[in-house]
Motif scaffolding. Structure first.
Motif, PDB file in Angstrom:
ATOM      1  N   TYR A 135     -65.198  36.168  43.719  1.00 41.08           N
ATOM      2  CA  TYR A 135     -65.915  34.933  43.411  1.00 41.08           C
ATOM      3  C   TYR A 135     -65.006  34.037  42.590  1.00 41.08           C
ATOM      4  N   ALA A 136     -65.027  32.755  42.878  1.00 38.68           N
ATOM      5  CA  ALA A 136     -64.245  31.807  42.092  1.00 38.68           C
ATOM      6  C   ALA A 136     -64.965  31.516  40.788  1.00 38.68           C
ATOM      7  N   ASP A 137     -64.197  31.296  39.725  1.00 40.71           N
ATOM      8  CA  ASP A 137     -64.767  30.944  38.434  1.00 40.71           C
ATOM      9  C   ASP A 137     -64.872  29.427  38.343  1.00 40.71           C
ATOM     10  N   GLU A 138     -66.042  28.885  38.711  1.00 40.47           N
ATOM     11  CA  GLU A 138     -66.216  27.440  38.758  1.00 40.47           C
ATOM     12  C   GLU A 138     -66.285  26.814  37.373  1.00 40.47           C
ATOM     13  N   SER A 139     -66.439  27.644  36.347  1.00 35.09           N
ATOM     14  CA  SER A 139     -66.562  27.110  34.996  1.00 35.09           C
ATOM     15  C   SER A 139     -65.204  26.823  34.364  1.00 35.09           C
ATOM     16  N   ALA A 140     -64.123  27.320  34.983  1.00 35.93           N
ATOM     17  CA  ALA A 140     -62.795  27.117  34.412  1.00 35.93           C
ATOM     18  C   ALA A 140     -62.434  25.635  34.427  1.00 35.93           C
ATOM     19  N   THR A 141     -62.011  25.107  33.267  1.00 40.09           N
ATOM     20  CA  THR A 141     -61.711  23.682  33.163  1.00 40.09           C
ATOM     21  C   THR A 141     -60.220  23.398  33.268  1.00 40.09           C
ATOM     22  N   ASN A 142     -59.375  24.384  33.026  1.00 37.77           N
ATOM     23  CA  ASN A 142     -57.936  24.199  33.075  1.00 37.77           C
ATOM     24  C   ASN A 142     -57.406  24.802  34.366  1.00 37.77           C
ATOM     25  N   SER A 143     -57.084  23.935  35.333  1.00 34.21           N
ATOM     26  CA  SER A 143     -56.678  24.426  36.639  1.00 34.21           C
ATOM     27  C   SER A 143     -55.346  25.152  36.609  1.00 34.21           C
ATOM     28  N   TRP A 144     -54.556  24.969  35.539  1.00 33.71           N
ATOM     29  CA  TRP A 144     -53.241  25.592  35.480  1.00 33.71           C
ATOM     30  C   TRP A 144     -53.301  27.073  35.152  1.00 33.71           C
ATOM     31  N   THR A 145     -54.451  27.572  34.719  1.00 37.19           N
ATOM     32  CA  THR A 145     -54.539  28.994  34.370  1.00 37.19           C
ATOM     33  C   THR A 145     -54.310  29.904  35.569  1.00 37.19           C
ATOM     34  N   LYS A 146     -54.525  29.382  36.773  1.00 34.11           N
ATOM     35  CA  LYS A 146     -54.397  30.222  37.968  1.00 34.11           C
ATOM     36  C   LYS A 146     -52.968  30.271  38.508  1.00 34.11           C
ATOM     37  N   GLU A 147     -52.059  29.503  37.891  1.00 31.25           N
ATOM     38  CA  GLU A 147     -50.696  29.423  38.416  1.00 31.25           C
ATOM     39  C   GLU A 147     -49.832  30.595  37.953  1.00 31.25           C
ATOM     40  N   SER A 148     -48.720  30.795  38.659  1.00 32.77           N
ATOM     41  CA  SER A 148     -47.654  31.700  38.219  1.00 32.77           C
ATOM     42  C   SER A 148     -46.349  30.938  38.384  1.00 32.77           C
ATOM     43  N   ILE A 149     -45.469  31.036  37.375  1.00 37.36           N
ATOM     44  CA  ILE A 149     -44.305  30.160  37.282  1.00 37.36           C
ATOM     45  C   ILE A 149     -43.002  30.941  37.435  1.00 37.36           C
ATOM     46  N   TYR A 150     -42.089  30.368  38.189  1.00 33.25           N
ATOM     47  CA  TYR A 150     -40.738  30.918  38.354  1.00 33.25           C
ATOM     48  C   TYR A 150     -39.777  29.925  37.720  1.00 33.25           C
ATOM     49  N   TYR A 151     -39.069  30.365  36.660  1.00 33.84           N
ATOM     50  CA  TYR A 151     -38.178  29.460  35.915  1.00 33.84           C
ATOM     51  C   TYR A 151     -36.777  29.486  36.507  1.00 33.84           C
ATOM     52  N   ILE A 152     -36.202  28.288  36.693  1.00 33.96           N
ATOM     53  CA  ILE A 152     -34.884  28.143  37.307  1.00 33.96           C
ATOM     54  C   ILE A 152     -33.956  27.350  36.401  1.00 33.96           C
ATOM     55  N   MET A 153     -32.802  27.929  36.070  1.00 30.80           N
ATOM     56  CA  MET A 153     -31.720  27.183  35.443  1.00 30.80           C
ATOM     57  C   MET A 153     -30.842  26.682  36.581  1.00 30.80           C
ATOM     58  N   ILE A 154     -30.900  25.385  36.852  1.00 30.32           N
ATOM     59  CA  ILE A 154     -30.344  24.821  38.078  1.00 30.32           C
ATOM     60  C   ILE A 154     -28.889  25.215  38.310  1.00 30.32           C
ATOM     61  N   ASP A 155     -28.030  25.034  37.308  1.00 33.21           N
ATOM     62  CA  ASP A 155     -26.609  25.297  37.497  1.00 33.21           C
ATOM     63  C   ASP A 155     -26.319  26.769  37.790  1.00 33.21           C
TER      64      ASP A 155
END
Length: 502
Positions: free
Chosen positions: A22-42
């Motif tokens: 079930y989706a949590d419709e009460s969540a107000t911060n949409s970024w909580t569902k993300e996962s981040i991959y950090y890149i040092m460009i050079d």
């Protein structure tokens, strides 16, 4: 074969879980569902030799050739791992040897070593076409010693008098030592910076900024910057990276949880460490950050020692250590962030930040599969991103906690002990069972209504709660059919190969 097995695991996760998500419709911060991959460009990937100016791969402090095209060429890899967002190191034009991006000399242009503004826009478009997000490190208030403003007498008040960046001893950022710092209390300088941020947001179309903030920065300026960027895009991510949470107010979309990094590292770099102190640290961190701001967790970064090195220094198996630590990171109320090369996992052999070029080819397939699986599970079950956290029980260095949102409840068991441990769970009904998504464990209640969760040393599992229907013949039949088809294909290919030989 490896691709088949990865696909097979994904299908199994979907099959056992679709009826209870079930989706949590009460969540107000949409970024909580993300996962981040950090890149040092050079230090990610060199795909365009035309911008290889002043390259010296033998000098750790020089440019090594990584560029924006290299990031584009690596998107398939990142997407296959399951990440939804990439975070790029600073892109502004830097002074000599400013490969890391923190010595900006021209705040209006993309560093020529990385590419052009058009290249960056093309990358943003490519990321968005994949239904992913892209955020930029943004810290133009630190400028290079060679920045022309330093020679402009009319801009003397634009800089703080001591012209020195305040740094945290826990994080190694030698590139910031002694850098001139813009005085954001100065109205004219602050106005320029606000216009600059708005322009970069509009021109590039990125989804957010990671703002590096120290104790010398004006609080009102960061608030004004956030408001200005939200006018450009109400969903624009404001991710703050602050020196000390206790000295800096939160209230933005997300913030880096540095205290959790330190506690997670000390807990998971070796076996036998209880998770109790880590859970206590979480309570302190969550209280300091507040409910409206998403904590962003990480196990290592471009500013820290590789977690792999931490494990090796403790004479531990780094793959085992990584799998336990990542399970914790992905199942806590934090946005998981992974530094490039973690999937290998990379180790530079010394206790200092690793800025070598990412080794994207090869690596440990088991660890890669674990990352893919965790990303898939976290996307499948929103409760892991937005649900309430409760520590249920512990036994030695094994811990059991649950995430719940009123609709869905999931349990996470992590055994960081040096031996098999068992936790007795007494809060489930007799007609309920636990199904493990990582180890395929099934935990049914005993006659006295207790569900006994047993894990071998240094293993973990994520459980969904479902009705105990006895043997799941539908599922078993599905598995048998899939395996039978696989075996039949192997036999067919073997027979065909023999006929060709004859």
């Amino acid at each position: 074969m490896k691709q088949f097995l990865a696909s097979f695991v994904s299908v199994l996760i979907f099959f056992v879980s679709t009826s209870s998500v079930y989706a949590d419709e009460s969540a107000t911060n949409s970024w909580t569902k993300e996962s981040i991959y950090y890149i040092m460009i050079d230090r990610f990937q060199d795909s365009n030799s035309e911008n290889n100016y002043e390259i010296d791969v033998n000098d750790p402090n020089a440019y090594h050739g990584g560029d924006i095209q290299g990031v584009m060429d690596g998107l398939d890899h990142i997407q296959e791992l399951g990440f939804s967002t990439i975070n790029l190191s600073p892109v502004m034009a830097n002074s000599v040897d400013g490969y890391h991006g923190f010595w900006p000399e021209n705040l209006l242009e993309v560093d020529e070593h990385f590419g052009t503004l058009e290249d960056l826009k093309a990358l943003v478009d490519d990321v968005h076409s994949r239904d992913m997000n892209i955020i930029l490190d943004f810290s133009p208030w630190y400028v290079a010693q060679t920045h022309p403003w330093l020679q402009d007498a009319e801009k003397e008040d634009w800089f703080l008098p001591n012209r020195n960046v305040a740094t945290d001893d826990e994080f190694e950022r030698p590139w910031l030592d002694g850098l001139p710092v813009i005085n954001t209390e100065n109205e004219e300088a602050a106005s320029y910076m606000l216009d600059l941020a708005e322009n970069w947001a509009k021109e590039t179309g990125v989804d957010g900024f990671r703002l590096y903030v120290d104790d010398q920065m004006s609080r009102s300026f960061v608030g004004s910057l956030s408001s200005r960027l939200k006018e450009v895009n109400p969903d624009f991510l404001i991710l703050t990276d602050v020196e000390n949470l206790s000295n800096y107010p939160t209230g933005y979309d997300a913030t880096i949880a540095k205290d959790m990094y330190q506690s997670m590292t000390s807990t998971f770099r070796s076996s036998g460490e209880s998770l109790d102190a880590l859970m206590n640290q979480w309570q302190e961190t969550a209280s300091a950050i507040g409910k409206d701001t998403a904590p962003v967790g990480f196990l290592d970064s471009h500013e820290t020692i590789r977690f792999t090195r931490e494990a090796v220094m403790q004479k531990q198996n780094p793959i085992t250590r990584w799998k336990l630590a990542l399970t914790f990171l992905y199942t806590m109320p934090m946005v998981p962030t992974v530094y490039q090369g973690t999937e290998v996992p990379m180790d530079n052999g010394v206790p200092e930040p690793d800025h070598r070029v990412a080794q994207l080819n090869g690596g440990d397939e088991d660890l890669k599969a674990h990352i893919e699986q965790l990303n898939a599970i976290r996307k499948q079950f929103p409760v892991l991103a937005n649900g309430e956290l409760e520590q249920v029980a512990s036994e030695g260095a094994m811990s059991l906690y649950k995430r719940t949102d009123g609709k869905e409840t999931m349990y996470v068991a992590i055994n960081n002990d040096t031996s098999t441990k068992v936790i007795h769970l007494e809060e489930l009904e007799n007609d309920q069972q636990l199904r493990g998504l990582l180890l395929d464990n099934i935990v049914r209640g005993s006659e006295d209504g207790v569900h006994k969760i047993a894990l071998d040393r240094e293993t973990s599992d994520i459980f969904i709660v479902e009705e105990d229907t006895g043997m799941n013949w539908t599922f078993i039949s599905f598995v048998i059919l899939v395996m039978a088809a696989f075996v039949a294909m192997v036999i067919f290919l073997s027979v065909r190969g023999k006929k060709r030989t004859d």
